[in-house]
Design a protein around this motif. Structure first.
Motif, PDB file in Angstrom:
ATOM      1  N   GLY A 150       0.777  -1.231   0.000  1.00  0.00           N
ATOM      2  CA  GLY A 150       0.000   0.000   0.000  1.00  0.00           C
ATOM      3  C   GLY A 150       0.805   1.276   0.000  1.00  0.00           C
ATOM      4  N   VAL A 151       2.058   1.233  -0.385  1.00  0.00           N
ATOM      5  CA  VAL A 151       2.940   2.401  -0.402  1.00  0.00           C
ATOM      6  C   VAL A 151       3.492   2.546  -1.829  1.00  0.00           C
ATOM      7  N   PRO A 152       4.284   3.561  -2.179  1.00  0.00           N
ATOM      8  CA  PRO A 152       5.230   4.304  -1.348  1.00  0.00           C
ATOM      9  C   PRO A 152       4.640   5.522  -0.647  1.00  0.00           C
ATOM     10  N   THR A 153       5.311   5.930   0.421  1.00  0.00           N
ATOM     11  CA  THR A 153       4.919   7.127   1.158  1.00  0.00           C
ATOM     12  C   THR A 153       5.768   8.332   0.782  1.00  0.00           C
ATOM     13  N   GLY A 154       6.761   8.131  -0.074  1.00  0.00           N
ATOM     14  CA  GLY A 154       7.644   9.224  -0.477  1.00  0.00           C
ATOM     15  C   GLY A 154       8.905   8.656  -1.088  1.00  0.00           C
ATOM     16  N   LEU A 155       9.917   9.503  -1.259  1.00  0.00           N
ATOM     17  CA  LEU A 155      11.178   9.117  -1.892  1.00  0.00           C
ATOM     18  C   LEU A 155      12.309   9.148  -0.863  1.00  0.00           C
ATOM     19  N   ASN A 156      13.067   8.062  -0.779  1.00  0.00           N
ATOM     20  CA  ASN A 156      14.251   7.985   0.076  1.00  0.00           C
ATOM     21  C   ASN A 156      15.431   8.538  -0.715  1.00  0.00           C
ATOM     22  N   THR A 157      16.034   9.611  -0.231  1.00  0.00           N
ATOM     23  CA  THR A 157      17.161  10.238  -0.930  1.00  0.00           C
ATOM     24  C   THR A 157      18.499   9.967  -0.246  1.00  0.00           C
ATOM     25  N   THR A 158      18.496   9.161   0.823  1.00  0.00           N
ATOM     26  CA  THR A 158      19.738   8.900   1.573  1.00  0.00           C
ATOM     27  C   THR A 158      20.179   7.448   1.501  1.00  0.00           C
ATOM     28  N   GLY A 159      19.373   6.576   0.900  1.00  0.00           N
ATOM     29  CA  GLY A 159      19.745   5.175   0.763  1.00  0.00           C
ATOM     30  C   GLY A 159      19.425   4.349   2.000  1.00  0.00           C
ATOM     31  N   VAL A 160      19.761   3.077   1.948  1.00  0.00           N
ATOM     32  CA  VAL A 160      19.525   2.165   3.070  1.00  0.00           C
ATOM     33  C   VAL A 160      20.846   1.559   3.509  1.00  0.00           C
ATOM     34  N   ALA A 162      23.323  -1.270   5.709  1.00  0.00           N
ATOM     35  CA  ALA A 162      23.362  -2.721   5.891  1.00  0.00           C
ATOM     36  C   ALA A 162      22.483  -3.127   7.071  1.00  0.00           C
ATOM     37  N   GLY A 163      21.669  -4.144   6.862  1.00  0.00           N
ATOM     38  CA  GLY A 163      20.792  -4.646   7.915  1.00  0.00           C
ATOM     39  C   GLY A 163      19.399  -4.061   7.895  1.00  0.00           C
ATOM     40  N   GLU A 164      19.177  -2.976   7.158  1.00  0.00           N
ATOM     41  CA  GLU A 164      17.847  -2.362   7.113  1.00  0.00           C
ATOM     42  C   GLU A 164      16.881  -3.236   6.324  1.00  0.00           C
ATOM     43  N   THR A 165      15.624  -3.248   6.781  1.00  0.00           N
ATOM     44  CA  THR A 165      14.586  -4.019   6.107  1.00  0.00           C
ATOM     45  C   THR A 165      14.229  -3.377   4.769  1.00  0.00           C
ATOM     46  N   VAL A 166      14.069  -4.218   3.754  1.00  0.00           N
ATOM     47  CA  VAL A 166      13.639  -3.749   2.435  1.00  0.00           C
ATOM     48  C   VAL A 166      12.484  -4.637   1.974  1.00  0.00           C
ATOM     49  N   ARG A 167      11.649  -4.087   1.108  1.00  0.00           N
ATOM     50  CA  ARG A 167      10.512  -4.846   0.579  1.00  0.00           C
ATOM     51  C   ARG A 167      10.373  -4.567  -0.914  1.00  0.00           C
ATOM     52  N   SER A 168       9.770  -5.514  -1.609  1.00  0.00           N
ATOM     53  CA  SER A 168       9.579  -5.355  -3.043  1.00  0.00           C
ATOM     54  C   SER A 168       8.395  -6.212  -3.487  1.00  0.00           C
ATOM     55  N   GLY A 209      12.540 -11.369 -15.128  1.00  0.00           N
ATOM     56  CA  GLY A 209      11.156 -10.918 -15.259  1.00  0.00           C
ATOM     57  C   GLY A 209      10.739 -10.018 -14.108  1.00  0.00           C
ATOM     58  N   ASP A 210      11.430 -10.144 -12.955  1.00  0.00           N
ATOM     59  CA  ASP A 210      11.201  -9.221 -11.833  1.00  0.00           C
ATOM     60  C   ASP A 210      11.926  -7.901 -12.078  1.00  0.00           C
ATOM     61  N   SER A 211      12.831  -7.880 -13.049  1.00  0.00           N
ATOM     62  CA  SER A 211      13.642  -6.703 -13.324  1.00  0.00           C
ATOM     63  C   SER A 211      12.794  -5.442 -13.436  1.00  0.00           C
ATOM     64  N   GLY A 212      13.284  -4.375 -12.818  1.00  0.00           N
ATOM     65  CA  GLY A 212      12.575  -3.105 -12.861  1.00  0.00           C
ATOM     66  C   GLY A 212      11.660  -2.899 -11.676  1.00  0.00           C
ATOM     67  N   SER A 213      11.364  -3.970 -10.921  1.00  0.00           N
ATOM     68  CA  SER A 213      10.438  -3.840  -9.793  1.00  0.00           C
ATOM     69  C   SER A 213      10.996  -2.892  -8.739  1.00  0.00           C
ATOM     70  N   GLY A 214      10.085  -2.194  -8.055  1.00  0.00           N
ATOM     71  CA  GLY A 214      10.488  -1.179  -7.094  1.00  0.00           C
ATOM     72  C   GLY A 214      10.831  -1.746  -5.729  1.00  0.00           C
ATOM     73  N   PHE A 215      11.742  -1.087  -5.030  1.00  0.00           N
ATOM     74  CA  PHE A 215      12.109  -1.445  -3.668  1.00  0.00           C
ATOM     75  C   PHE A 215      11.775  -0.290  -2.732  1.00  0.00           C
ATOM     76  N   ILE A 216      11.248  -0.629  -1.557  1.00  0.00           N
ATOM     77  CA  ILE A 216      10.898   0.360  -0.538  1.00  0.00           C
ATOM     78  C   ILE A 216      11.635   0.036   0.754  1.00  0.00           C
ATOM     79  N   ASP A 217      11.869   1.074   1.565  1.00  0.00           N
ATOM     80  CA  ASP A 217      12.532   0.858   2.845  1.00  0.00           C
ATOM     81  C   ASP A 217      11.511   0.549   3.933  1.00  0.00           C
ATOM     82  N   ALA A 218      11.988   0.450   5.180  1.00  0.00           N
ATOM     83  CA  ALA A 218      11.109   0.082   6.288  1.00  0.00           C
ATOM     84  C   ALA A 218      10.025   1.119   6.549  1.00  0.00           C
ATOM     85  N   ARG A 219      10.236   2.358   6.097  1.00  0.00           N
ATOM     86  CA  ARG A 219       9.239   3.423   6.274  1.00  0.00           C
ATOM     87  C   ARG A 219       8.303   3.543   5.074  1.00  0.00           C
ATOM     88  N   GLY A 220       8.465   2.649   4.120  1.00  0.00           N
ATOM     89  CA  GLY A 220       7.593   2.670   2.954  1.00  0.00           C
ATOM     90  C   GLY A 220       8.035   3.624   1.865  1.00  0.00           C
TER      91      GLY A 220
END
Length: 338
Positions: A150-160, A162-168, A209-220
């Motif tokens: 149900g996201v994204p909630t915005g744009l991450n401009t600082t990156g993630v 090591a160890g941070e949760t990611v979703r796709s 085939g998953d290529s191009g799919s978006g990744f979000i951080d723990a904050r969406g």
């Protein structure tokens, strides 16, 4: 190299300022997620090459959906240098899942870098972003919400880190249309290439085939685009291109002046009843709403538990991969596109 880093930083800051200004304007009237047919995670087909759409974007006149630049590539899977690899031209028709009419390729970072005679190796290797302009007939069928999350909630401009949760959300044809296999949760192994690249592990890993799919951080927040499938030195890991840098590069080289459509700003259609006089609350409706909220909370708790188990499994897998790295240190394998 130092001057290039300063230039990129300036572009990122300028992009952030422009995006903030553009987002003050009203976004398009997006469809509700439950009824939208075009959204992040749908399949795209460019001359038969299947990829997964990442995020929705818009400008004053057009709604776009993103895919990887290499989705329109004409070379082999190991051609990963966007400054030399060939691509189909701007204007190429792109079939978009759920759309009634084909979109058209409106921007491709590979073509842009080649026109600009880009020489920076990190940029050439990792700037892997394209925009598909949707037909105006499909504008009312679009939602920016990623299914399940149900996201994204915005744009991450600082990156993630090591160890941070990611979703796709991947949608490779190799998943056989099984929707339960599309949502993925994992963690970042770290950033590289001057912030242009993120190495991640997810359960399940990205497939061709998953290529191009978006990744979000723990904050969406949207932070990346699935670009490569890695064999060594981290088997099963995926290379994710940094979205904020890709957008900044596009803005600095005359690309479409788009805004990332996020769910916190998406305009939802106003129900007709909202314009009439206020109605007294119905006890039955209130009770039903409370039951639905409780069921939703229970489901979210179960999902969080499953995600925690998935992260633990992914970490064990990463530890095993680390143990194998010493043996593979002298081996080199070129990453491949999905």
């Amino acid at each position: 190299m130092h001057q290039r880093s300063l230039a990129l930083l300036g572009a990122l800051l300028a992009f952030g300022a422009c995006a903030g200004t553009a987002q003050a304007a009203n976004p398009p009237a997006f469809a509700a997620p439950a009824t939208a047919t075009v959204h992040p995670g749908v399949m795209t087909f460019t001359k038969g090459s299947q990829c997964t759409a990442n995020f929705v974007f818009y400008d004053a006149t057009t709604t776009y959906i993103g895919q990887a630049a290499h989705c329109s590539g004409t070379g082999g899977a190991t051609e990963t240098d966007g400054c030399t690899a060939k691509s189909l031209p701007i204007g190429t028709p792109v079939e978009v899942g759920g759309a009634s009419k084909p979109g058209r390729l409106a921007y491709n970072s590979w073509l842009t870098m080649q026109a600009a005679k880009e020489k920076d190796a990190d940029t050439c290797q990792n700037n892997d972003f394209a925009l598909v302009a949707l037909d105006s007939a499909d504008a009312g069928s679009v939602s920016p919400a990623i299914p399940t999350f149900g996201v994204p909630t915005g744009l991450n401009t600082t990156g993630v880190e090591a160890g941070e949760t990611v979703r796709s959300y991947g949608n490779s044809g190799l998943r056989g249309g099984i929707a339960l296999l599309s949502p993925k949760t994992g963690f970042s192994v770290g950033q590289g290439s001057g912030g242009w690249s993120h190495t991640v592990y997810t359960l399940t890993p990205g497939l061709p085939g998953d290529s191009g799919s978006g990744f979000i951080d723990a904050r969406g927040r949207a932070f990346g685009i699935l670009s490569t499938l890695s064999l060594l030195p981290l088997p099963g890991s995926n290379g994710v291109s940094d979205l904020s840098r890709a957008l900044a590069y596009m803005g600095a080289h005359g690309g479409p002046a788009v805004v990332l459509a996020d769910t916190s700003r998406a305009a939802a259609p106003v129900p007709a009843a909202a314009s009439g006089p206020a109605q007294a609350p119905a006890t039955k409706a209130t009770t039903t709403k409370a039951k639905k909220a409780a069921a939703k909370a229970k489901k979210a708790k179960a999902k969080a538990k499953a995600a925690k188990a998935a992260r633990a499994k992914a970490k064990r897998k990463a530890a095993a991969a680390k143990a194998r790295r010493a043996k593979a240190a002298k081996k080199k394998a070129q990453p491949v596109r999905g």
